[in-house]
Design a protein around this motif. Sequence first.
Motif, PDB file in Angstrom:
ATOM      1  N   ASN A   1      -8.928   0.526   0.111  1.00 61.30           N
ATOM      2  CA  ASN A   1      -8.217  -0.359   0.200  1.00 61.30           C
ATOM      3  C   ASN A   1      -8.126  -0.914   1.869  1.00 61.30           C
ATOM      4  O   ASN A   1      -7.953  -2.148   2.306  1.00 61.30           O
ATOM      5  CB  ASN A   1      -6.725  -0.436   0.208  1.00 61.30           C
ATOM      6  CG  ASN A   1      -5.679   0.426  -0.986  1.00 61.30           C
ATOM      7  OD1 ASN A   1      -6.662  -0.557  -2.039  1.00 61.30           O
ATOM      8  ND2 ASN A   1      -5.463   0.590  -1.371  1.00 61.30           N
ATOM      9  N   LYS A   2      -8.700  -0.064   2.465  1.00 64.28           N
ATOM     10  CA  LYS A   2      -8.320  -0.404   3.886  1.00 64.28           C
ATOM     11  C   LYS A   2      -9.637  -1.619   4.699  1.00 64.28           C
ATOM     12  O   LYS A   2     -10.262  -2.661   4.735  1.00 64.28           O
ATOM     13  CB  LYS A   2      -9.238   0.621   4.881  1.00 64.28           C
ATOM     14  CG  LYS A   2      -7.375   1.114   5.466  1.00 64.28           C
ATOM     15  CD  LYS A   2      -6.787   1.685   6.711  1.00 64.28           C
ATOM     16  CE  LYS A   2      -5.473   1.909   7.535  1.00 64.28           C
ATOM     17  NZ  LYS A   2      -5.175   2.912   7.678  1.00 64.28           N
TER      18      LYS A   2
ATOM     19  N   VAL B   1       2.488   3.868   0.890  1.00 61.24           N
ATOM     20  CA  VAL B   1       2.705   4.743   1.764  1.00 61.24           C
ATOM     21  C   VAL B   1       3.611   5.717   1.536  1.00 61.24           C
ATOM     22  O   VAL B   1       3.917   6.846   2.180  1.00 61.24           O
ATOM     23  CB  VAL B   1       2.878   3.976   3.506  1.00 61.24           C
ATOM     24  CG1 VAL B   1       2.587   3.502   3.824  1.00 61.24           C
ATOM     25  CG2 VAL B   1       4.401   3.638   3.300  1.00 61.24           C
TER      26      VAL B   1
ATOM     27  N   ASN C   1      -6.930  11.017  -2.809  1.00 56.54           N
ATOM     28  CA  ASN C   1      -5.637   9.814  -2.079  1.00 56.54           C
ATOM     29  C   ASN C   1      -6.782   8.894  -1.229  1.00 56.54           C
ATOM     30  O   ASN C   1      -6.185   7.827  -0.381  1.00 56.54           O
ATOM     31  CB  ASN C   1      -4.480  11.045  -1.658  1.00 56.54           C
ATOM     32  CG  ASN C   1      -3.828  11.348  -2.664  1.00 56.54           C
ATOM     33  OD1 ASN C   1      -3.889  11.105  -3.959  1.00 56.54           O
ATOM     34  ND2 ASN C   1      -2.913  12.193  -2.699  1.00 56.54           N
ATOM     35  N   THR C   2      -7.337   9.576  -0.315  1.00 56.59           N
ATOM     36  CA  THR C   2      -7.855   9.259   0.826  1.00 56.59           C
ATOM     37  C   THR C   2      -8.668   8.141   0.007  1.00 56.59           C
ATOM     38  O   THR C   2      -9.526   6.485   1.151  1.00 56.59           O
ATOM     39  CB  THR C   2      -8.775  10.943   1.674  1.00 56.59           C
ATOM     40  OG1 THR C   2      -8.441  11.315   2.304  1.00 56.59           O
ATOM     41  CG2 THR C   2      -9.734  10.185   3.249  1.00 56.59           C
TER      42      THR C   2
ATOM     43  N   ASN D   1      -3.136   6.125  -7.636  1.00 57.53           N
ATOM     44  CA  ASN D   1      -3.214   5.509  -6.341  1.00 57.53           C
ATOM     45  C   ASN D   1      -3.055   4.159  -6.592  1.00 57.53           C
ATOM     46  O   ASN D   1      -2.038   3.355  -5.653  1.00 57.53           O
ATOM     47  CB  ASN D   1      -4.009   6.166  -5.662  1.00 57.53           C
ATOM     48  CG  ASN D   1      -3.707   7.524  -4.534  1.00 57.53           C
ATOM     49  OD1 ASN D   1      -2.996   7.377  -3.750  1.00 57.53           O
ATOM     50  ND2 ASN D   1      -4.263   8.675  -5.514  1.00 57.53           N
TER      51      ASN D   1
ATOM     52  N   ARG E   1      -7.009   5.159  -0.264  1.00 56.25           N
ATOM     53  CA  ARG E   1      -6.715   4.108   1.100  1.00 56.25           C
ATOM     54  C   ARG E   1      -7.796   3.648   1.807  1.00 56.25           C
ATOM     55  O   ARG E   1      -7.968   2.704   2.462  1.00 56.25           O
ATOM     56  CB  ARG E   1      -6.363   5.870   2.378  1.00 56.25           C
ATOM     57  CG  ARG E   1      -4.932   5.052   3.005  1.00 56.25           C
ATOM     58  CD  ARG E   1      -4.213   6.236   2.876  1.00 56.25           C
ATOM     59  NE  ARG E   1      -3.259   7.746   2.757  1.00 56.25           N
ATOM     60  CZ  ARG E   1      -3.858   8.453   2.274  1.00 56.25           C
ATOM     61  NH1 ARG E   1      -4.490   8.943   3.191  1.00 56.25           N
ATOM     62  NH2 ARG E   1      -3.147   9.299   1.273  1.00 56.25           N
TER      63      ARG E   1
ATOM     64  N   TRP F   1       1.042  -1.114   0.014  1.00 55.34           N
ATOM     65  CA  TRP F   1       0.246   0.267  -0.228  1.00 55.34           C
ATOM     66  C   TRP F   1       1.051   0.980   0.122  1.00 55.34           C
ATOM     67  O   TRP F   1       1.463   1.290   0.582  1.00 55.34           O
ATOM     68  CB  TRP F   1      -0.612  -0.160   1.070  1.00 55.34           C
ATOM     69  CG  TRP F   1      -1.935  -0.910   0.639  1.00 55.34           C
ATOM     70  CD1 TRP F   1      -2.280  -1.748  -0.426  1.00 55.34           C
ATOM     71  CD2 TRP F   1      -2.741  -1.381   2.094  1.00 55.34           C
ATOM     72  NE1 TRP F   1      -3.052  -2.310   0.345  1.00 55.34           N
ATOM     73  CE2 TRP F   1      -3.673  -1.843   1.699  1.00 55.34           C
ATOM     74  CE3 TRP F   1      -2.800  -1.249   3.395  1.00 55.34           C
ATOM     75  CZ2 TRP F   1      -4.476  -2.879   2.027  1.00 55.34           C
ATOM     76  CZ3 TRP F   1      -3.893  -1.744   3.869  1.00 55.34           C
ATOM     77  CH2 TRP F   1      -4.851  -2.773   3.435  1.00 55.34           C
TER      78      TRP F   1
END
Length: 561
Positions: free
Chosen positions: A463-464, A436, A456-457, A486, A460, A434
């Motif tokens: 994925n989470k 970072v 971007n958020t 991303n 993330r 992922w």
Amino acid sequence: MSGSFRCSISLSPLHSNEFPRIPVTKPRIHVPVPKPMTVALSKVVSPLRVAAPGVMIEAAGLEVDRVTEAELKENGFRSTRKTKIVCTIGPRTCEFEEIEALAVGGMNVARVNMCHGTREWHRDVIRRVRQLNEEKGFAVAVMMDTEGSEIHMDDLNDVESTKAEDGQIWTFTVRAFDQPSRPERTITVNYDGFAEDVKVGDELLVDGGMVTFVVIEKIGPDVICRCTDPGLLLPRANLTFWRNGSLVRERNAMLPTISSKDWLDIDFGIEEGVDFIAVSFVKSAEVIKTLKSYIIDRSPGSQIGIIAKIESIDSLKNLEEIIQVSDGTMVARGDLGAQIPLEQVPLVQHEVIQLCRQLNKPVIVASQLLESMIEYPIPTRAEVADVSEAVGQQADALMLSSESAMGQYPEKALAVLRCVSLRIEKCRREEKHWDVTDLRIVSSSKLDEISEEICNTTSRMANKLKADAIFVYTKTGQTASLLSRNRPDCPIFAFAPSTSIQRCLNLKWGLIPFRLDFSDDMESNLNRTFSLLKARAMIKSGDLIIVVSDVMQSIQAIKVP
Ligand SMILES: Nc1ncnc2c1ncn2[C@@H]1O[C@H](COP(=O)(O)OP(=O)(O)O)[C@@H](O)[C@H]1O
Ligand SMILES: C=C(OP(=O)(O)O)C(=O)O
Ligand SMILES: [K+]
Ligand SMILES: [Mg+2]
């Protein structure tokens, strides 16, 4: 960066019996390759289908490339292929059925190379791709690649190739000959000034070293050479001179990046409505800027994307500015490898991929990915490793050149790219690479920066939460691109109002472009999209979708009702 892949590169043995085994005489490995897209198109049934089978459904108001749709259903959401594929169309693949076979096999972009063939030939190919899209529901984009004005041999008066033997004396000249009067062992060169900087003792490399000569004498327009590394001379092969281990390039540096013939080809491309123009031998950002304003003048509102080909030594000094002003980049390893030492080519590839990601531009890795498949039905291990590396580096797209243009196994080569992409992408997801890494901010206004941060958020979050898909409603494609950058684990469904944006998005990693008319009312957009996609069995109740749009600056996480 790709790092190390712990998973073994074993390709699905599923369909292995459908591919030829290693012929005993050829020292090649057997890589079982899945058969071309197993989902028969006629089986991609949509309850909303109103047209005859094989025709894109417009009444439903939602258009997606039917092969992408089939891949999505076959592989499942998260495992759908993210790496895009560009195929060069040549004599082996120019008929309607041959182009269709490539489209069925997963070609996202068809490339025509203006170095070869006539404008009429290219026009026919471009129109066939368009016809295929319209009649059979594909969204294959068209890329026109300029010839550029580097020094190359002529077309050998239609001879397929000619052999230069060790020690033979050959003449390279700017004099032109009709076939009967062409003296033996004489090659015509395209550029009048080519001999000016050459000195006795210089090395002349054909195609970056496939055949090598040493200059022994200069007589007027003729450069007399002795062959030191024998091999086949192919039509229009490029020529470089080397002195004491460095490229002699004073002349080349003065050649215009876009020649007068290229400008005519560009006019032709604009007229034919190509989606991308790839500019050969770009040296600086200026030429891209000039071309962009030319296109805006000629065709206001045009969506044509300009791809800068990184293949000249001069481009390396100006890499960042070139990428910044282009709509995408191609690592054109063929000519690049003739202009810089070969061992530097992988380093440039890595650098260009990283920079493109930072600057939010798509990048294509091109040339010799599966070179042996021009002749053989299976790739070498080294080729599979090379493709894996490019996929692991998360390039947006891979390109076939001769493999699809004139090779014997274009569909199998395409199947190898597809299959290796799927396998390596799976590895990366499992390794949880992922990101970072801090992506730079690419926006120029605060408002754009907010969109960028939202993207971007969103990635993330997706994925989470292990979301099934990200939905993006995008008028210009920009928000979709920021999401693709991303490289999230799940696919990005990009809804765009025009087919030209839909096709342009087809070059970007992980984007599944749909054409859809949408309004500023997000709730009604969503309800409509959900019911259209459900009706085509592309989503189901309970799927987790993260939704963004460039209309509204918000993120929504929604379970499909
Ligand atoms: N339109 C065409 N007409 C004839 N041959 C073509 C055409 N396009 C491609 N080819 C053949 O396919 C090969 C690979 O294509 P490509 O990689 O685009 O060109 P190049 O080898 O010049 O870099 C060419 O060398 C040429 O032999
Ligand atoms: C893609 C390339 O350009 P072309 O095939 O037009 O020479 C290359 O040189 O790698
Ligand atoms: K070209
Ligand atoms: Mg090239």
